[in-house]
Design a protein around this motif. Structure first.
Motif, PDB file in Angstrom:
ATOM      1  N   THR A  56     -10.947  -2.888  -0.490  1.00  0.00           N
ATOM      2  CA  THR A  56     -12.338  -3.246  -0.806  1.00  0.00           C
ATOM      3  C   THR A  56     -12.533  -3.369  -2.319  1.00  0.00           C
ATOM      4  O   THR A  56     -13.499  -3.981  -2.762  1.00  0.00           O
ATOM      5  CB  THR A  56     -13.311  -2.207  -0.211  1.00  0.00           C
ATOM      6  N   ASP A  57     -11.615  -2.792  -3.101  1.00  0.00           N
ATOM      7  CA  ASP A  57     -11.704  -2.967  -4.558  1.00  0.00           C
ATOM      8  C   ASP A  57     -11.033  -4.272  -4.967  1.00  0.00           C
ATOM      9  O   ASP A  57      -9.935  -4.590  -4.500  1.00  0.00           O
ATOM     10  CB  ASP A  57     -10.971  -1.819  -5.283  1.00  0.00           C
ATOM     11  N   ARG A  66      -1.686   6.703  -5.782  1.00  0.00           N
ATOM     12  CA  ARG A  66      -2.994   6.049  -5.758  1.00  0.00           C
ATOM     13  C   ARG A  66      -3.796   6.485  -4.531  1.00  0.00           C
ATOM     14  O   ARG A  66      -3.244   6.678  -3.441  1.00  0.00           O
ATOM     15  CB  ARG A  66      -2.742   4.536  -5.693  1.00  0.00           C
ATOM     16  N   SER A  67      -5.103   6.587  -4.683  1.00  0.00           N
ATOM     17  CA  SER A  67      -5.993   6.939  -3.571  1.00  0.00           C
ATOM     18  C   SER A  67      -6.066   5.786  -2.577  1.00  0.00           C
ATOM     19  O   SER A  67      -5.950   4.616  -2.942  1.00  0.00           O
ATOM     20  CB  SER A  67      -7.391   7.248  -4.099  1.00  0.00           C
ATOM     21  N   ILE A  68      -6.290   6.126  -1.317  1.00  0.00           N
ATOM     22  CA  ILE A  68      -6.461   5.076  -0.308  1.00  0.00           C
ATOM     23  C   ILE A  68      -7.835   4.432  -0.386  1.00  0.00           C
ATOM     24  O   ILE A  68      -8.029   3.321   0.114  1.00  0.00           O
ATOM     25  CB  ILE A  68      -6.233   5.617   1.119  1.00  0.00           C
ATOM     26  N   LEU A  69      -8.789   5.103  -1.009  1.00  0.00           N
ATOM     27  CA  LEU A  69     -10.153   4.551  -1.065  1.00  0.00           C
ATOM     28  C   LEU A  69     -10.172   3.306  -1.947  1.00  0.00           C
ATOM     29  O   LEU A  69      -9.750   3.343  -3.097  1.00  0.00           O
ATOM     30  CB  LEU A  69     -11.125   5.599  -1.577  1.00  0.00           C
ATOM     31  N   GLY A  70     -10.638   2.233  -1.412  1.00  0.00           N
ATOM     32  CA  GLY A  70     -10.679   0.976  -2.139  1.00  0.00           C
ATOM     33  C   GLY A  70      -9.391   0.181  -2.006  1.00  0.00           C
ATOM     34  O   GLY A  70      -9.366  -1.029  -2.231  1.00  0.00           O
ATOM     35  N   VAL A 122       0.632   4.190  -2.673  1.00  0.00           N
ATOM     36  CA  VAL A 122       0.266   5.545  -2.263  1.00  0.00           C
ATOM     37  C   VAL A 122       1.346   6.527  -2.702  1.00  0.00           C
ATOM     38  O   VAL A 122       1.044   7.622  -3.200  1.00  0.00           O
ATOM     39  CB  VAL A 122       0.030   5.598  -0.738  1.00  0.00           C
ATOM     40  N   ARG A 128     -16.076   3.592   2.425  1.00  0.00           N
ATOM     41  CA  ARG A 128     -15.319   4.667   1.777  1.00  0.00           C
ATOM     42  C   ARG A 128     -15.706   6.046   2.317  1.00  0.00           C
ATOM     43  O   ARG A 128     -14.960   7.004   2.179  1.00  0.00           O
ATOM     44  CB  ARG A 128     -15.619   4.684   0.272  1.00  0.00           C
ATOM     45  N   VAL A 184       0.837  -1.203   0.000  1.00  0.00           N
ATOM     46  CA  VAL A 184       0.000   0.000   0.000  1.00  0.00           C
ATOM     47  C   VAL A 184       0.872   1.253   0.000  1.00  0.00           C
ATOM     48  O   VAL A 184       0.609   2.213  -0.727  1.00  0.00           O
ATOM     49  CB  VAL A 184      -0.962   0.000   1.205  1.00  0.00           C
ATOM     50  N   ARG A 190      -0.289   9.684   1.859  1.00  0.00           N
ATOM     51  CA  ARG A 190      -1.310  10.074   0.894  1.00  0.00           C
ATOM     52  C   ARG A 190      -1.503  11.599   0.901  1.00  0.00           C
ATOM     53  O   ARG A 190      -1.592  12.228  -0.155  1.00  0.00           O
ATOM     54  CB  ARG A 190      -2.622   9.364   1.227  1.00  0.00           C
ATOM     55  N   GLU A 229      -8.691  12.352   1.786  1.00  0.00           N
ATOM     56  CA  GLU A 229      -8.852  12.545   0.336  1.00  0.00           C
ATOM     57  C   GLU A 229      -9.360  13.942  -0.028  1.00  0.00           C
ATOM     58  O   GLU A 229      -9.159  14.411  -1.142  1.00  0.00           O
ATOM     59  CB  GLU A 229      -9.812  11.479  -0.226  1.00  0.00           C
ATOM     60  N   TYR A 241      -7.085   0.701   0.834  1.00  0.00           N
ATOM     61  CA  TYR A 241      -6.647   0.547   2.231  1.00  0.00           C
ATOM     62  C   TYR A 241      -7.818   0.839   3.144  1.00  0.00           C
ATOM     63  O   TYR A 241      -8.036   1.992   3.465  1.00  0.00           O
ATOM     64  CB  TYR A 241      -5.478   1.506   2.478  1.00  0.00           C
ATOM     65  N   PRO A 242      -8.623  -0.147   3.520  1.00  0.00           N
ATOM     66  CA  PRO A 242      -8.481  -1.580   3.219  1.00  0.00           C
ATOM     67  C   PRO A 242      -8.863  -1.876   1.771  1.00  0.00           C
ATOM     68  O   PRO A 242      -9.536  -1.067   1.136  1.00  0.00           O
ATOM     69  CB  PRO A 242      -9.457  -2.231   4.200  1.00  0.00           C
TER      70      PRO A 242
END
Lengths: 236, 236, 236, 236, 236, 236
Positions: free
Chosen positions: D219-220, D210-214, D206, F69, D202, F106, F78, D216-217
């Motif tokens: 989920t994507d 890259r965005s943390i959403l999806g 980062v 999210r 991660v 981030r 973000e 870290y954790p």
């Protein structure tokens, strides 16, 4: 909140409620370092209505700010619903007051169920004589403008290291104040009522000379049988 | 401990005892930050019986642990000798309770002379009405399992920044609690009795209008003579 | 100080005085963390006479030091003027006493108006029964020699985070103690008297059910008119 | 403890371990308010060997006590097993030392894995240059006899508000010290190793933007797939 | 102070000095909670020259007060003798600065031996680069007028819970600051020099693998003999 | 904010800014008890973007909450604008982390100007190596879910006893962090720039041996003339 729940919570102690919450993994619901100004009153019970303070910046907090009818502190006092408990986040800072006797009197007259701050009240000797439960850390004469600026009404806050969400059920007795999450209030009230009956039974037995071993908790069959008889005899 | 020593310690103040200990180089025998829940009672006097808590680890402290009759907290309550004082090392952490009214009631019924914690008690309003001296920092409703795990009985502990060895003589009055090392108890009791007579004499003189200079301490010959007469007149 | 000022200060609260001081930019005049031992007494009012302690060095503070009639603590007790308030800088350290009941009794007999320490008193139960207002942080049995050494009389000090200059006017009530700079005492006393009349009026109105909006502060014309009538009717 | 577990714990952070413990309901395993004297060293890892201090009573703690070879502090230094971590309960009191550079040097030479106190070390500049991890609250020059008396070796203790049982696995890095219950050490070490791989992935992502959403954790689905590729590429 | 004493104190640690003082019953001479800003410098040694602060009252402390050449803070900076250490009583309050880099630079240029406050310095990064030892609790940017008012020069003060009399010998190293009573400075310096030789010997032995039992303290005859040889070989 | 203001604030110290604010009656704008993790970086400057935490309730804060999210902590990371400073109200509680190195990385990659919490960061050794200014109280490995629950983004908060309104200008240097009210930022930046020139001049003079009397502040005509020449020579 249900009247039955309110009635039940009026008759149990914050200690018993803490244990019921502990059983559900909630260990931090007792507001730390606050005490009742008027410990002789009945339990305080009601849903939380909150007020949030931040540190006061000098230029924003002259004595004239209260000429604004919309000032959040004054609005909170007029808008806190009857039967609710006004809970103030004072950042555990009692060096200046969170409120004084005039505001607390107004809350009392409006039918508010109680007031809690993790800071201090001014006019504390007068508040101690009012018939509304009030809890704080210590008396503090300086006006709240010295250190506190009200910024929000009815948002989630921290008070004495406890998370308080609007609508959580707040219960106070002569020992202090516990915050019961709203969705648990009914079941906690019921369970604590049962626990209180058992504790009253145990207290009687102990005062008669019985050992706590096997009785508290009732690991002996005899203890459980005696409690059943006691409940029947007492109608509890 | 000797009955004579117990009787003498019942009639002197913790302040006087602290001074007698200070004269022997013992400066840290007053338990810091504890207060009596029931200050109207007579002095608490008795040898220390100790209980040691460490921080509670969550997996080791579910509510069910008390089903074990051998749990050290419950054992301490049943084993503390009549006439002794139960002193609890709660690491000066009052965020959860050290004990509650049922256990303190059991101690009272068993003839224990008192209980001291440098944490807090739950059910403190009930404890305040019991006829057993109890001292703590502040009321604390959460069950002790929240923060405290009992691990040892009758070992040397710290309590309120004081070293407490089993058998040390613990004395409490409306001001607080002092720990007298066991080997000094008899002589300290005797000396404090003498000092108390002198302090009573001085108080009377001061209230009559006499200056403290030359009187307290009695550097004037006249002061010493007056005290001698006073003792004779009072039979002390 | 003027008798009129003394009389006025005897009838106003420390909370009202703090607000009057706040209006003049003085935000730190309330002594933090002290409480009255005898809260039932009338207000304490008098000019400050100060005593300064530093930490006690062991070799300089054996029990025999009080045999010196010139010891600053004992001198302070004999020299504090009748009508004055003895204010002690104990560095907010209550682990040992600032003074005990014999010295406080002597001050009372000499006509001193009160005593304040930001540490603790020993013999606190006895002091609580004396007819001289006394304020401290908490009871503390160890002799002052344990931690405190008196070094100065009547110099500027800090007490509970407040600057105290000799001659400043010290006022105490059941809530705590406020220090009014000497040059402001007359005007603050007059202003606080006016404010108290208004607060008494507001309290009556609030207890009758009136909203605080427009009343406190009196931004509504009607509120000001009602107050004028109230004053006339009450002769205040 | 297993060598594999020791090796794994040498390569993960206390932060990651805290999260692994949190997932199991253990929220209080990070020793509060201690810091490394020599943060450049590799992780400290080893089973706990404990030493318990109580407050020092003056008459029991003259400088001569160390002439007794059996003194618990000196015994602890000679008996703490190689590979273990000596953890001292100093009651969070750093006003006097818990130990000094000579004792810490002896531990180092004996192969002990590290030393932790919730008080302070003396000779801290020298200790900071030794090749043995040492953690304390702050430097403290006074000899431990001033405030601390060693009474027990290898019993359960509290250290920085954490329960420490002999044999618990103690891990320290440049951030601080975490205590892993003995029975969980193997599984926590394995899980933390996995978590560390993911966190390293991660972090790289980062830093690339890259965005943390999806992510870290993760989920994507894409995040999980990328991590799988990353592991394969890195051989982790 | 004697040059020989100054030279000796430059070569011993505060830890060793604390032990020498402890042997004489002086347990509270280490200034609590201060740390060096520039720990790489040689020991700070010099007689104390003191400055006393009380809480700042707002009306007495506008920014213009420094236009008065007689302001005690500025006078202290100009009058502290070369070779002395300026010790400031900031009531352990680091929320505002005790002084800043310009004043500390002036002290350095004037040949003052060091500066100590139990509060904080502003411009701390600049002070950390100056060649004058400086000790404080933590960095603090607000001007001292925010909270501190200088009232006295060269009177007895408290600093970090230590009594400091003008002329006491103040010694600082990378660990902290110790205050040696003036009348003991010569003998303490001599004794600490002897102790340091022994500690250096012990450290060498320990690093070679020798047990501390019998060596530290040297209860074994062999240890004493080895030390005698070591001294002879080293010429110490 | 204006680029000119940003540029100016990048070149002045928090100490100088505190003095400029003090002159306007703003005494509490320095965030108490935070320190930089990476003090070698240039000044942090940017408008405040805030995040508010309350105490974590156990049932609402399992490790799985971050799968959402929309979790306010992740959203704050973000959404904090490039050039802004993320300021977190952690209620001065550093027993659990406010954030860790992945989130701070981030923020750095997104161009955020810095991050401040009055709690602690986890992964602090990693954060200390990042090129984004970060300020906290102390390292803290436990996940923020242990004690903190994010509830609000970009509302007024308290941080280290300072009121922080969104858009206030936050400046950090190696000493700490100061909050400049938004409406004063331009004038304070200009004034601090002037003050810095004068302080640089004074520092040079002092290091050459000049007395501070008459120079700092420049009450001597000569000092003012010298400064004028200095400015001309330096082009400042």
């Amino acid at each position: 909140m249900k009247q039955e729940t309110r009635d039940r919570l009026a008759k149990v102690s914050t200690a018993t409620l803490c244990t019921a919450l502990f059983k559900r993994g909630l260990r931090h619901q007792f507001i730390q370092e606050v005490r009742p100004l008027n410990p002789g009153l009945a339990n305080m019970v009601g849903p939380a209505f909150t007020l949030r303070y931040i540190p006061a910046r000098e230029d924003l907090n002259p004595i004239t700010v209260f000429q604004d009818r919309g000032h959040p502190q004054r609005q909170a006092v007029e808008r806190c619903p009857p039967g609710a408990v006004l809970v103030i986040d004072s950042r555990k800072d009692a060096r200046a007051a969170s409120a004084g006797s005039i505001l607390v009197s107004r809350l009392m007259v409006r039918g508010v169920a109680g007031i809690v701050t993790d800071g201090g009240f001014r006019d504390s000797p007068e508040i101690a004589r009012l018939a509304i439960p009030a809890y704080h850390h210590r008396p503090s004469a300086p006006t709240n403008l010295t250190l506190h600026q009200a910024v929000d009404i009815d948002v989630p806050i921290g008070c004495g290291d406890v998370a308080v969400f609007p609508g959580d059920v707040v219960v106070g007795d002569a020992e202090g104040v516990v915050v019961v999450p709203a969705h648990l209030a009914d079941e906690i009230a019921a369970e604590a009522t049962e626990m209180t009956a058992f504790e009253d039974f145990v207290t009687e037995e102990v005062l008669k000379g019985r050992s706590i071993l096997g009785l508290y908790p009732p690991t002996d069959e005899q203890a459980r049988a005696d409690f059943a008889s006691w409940r029947q005899a007492r109608g509890r």
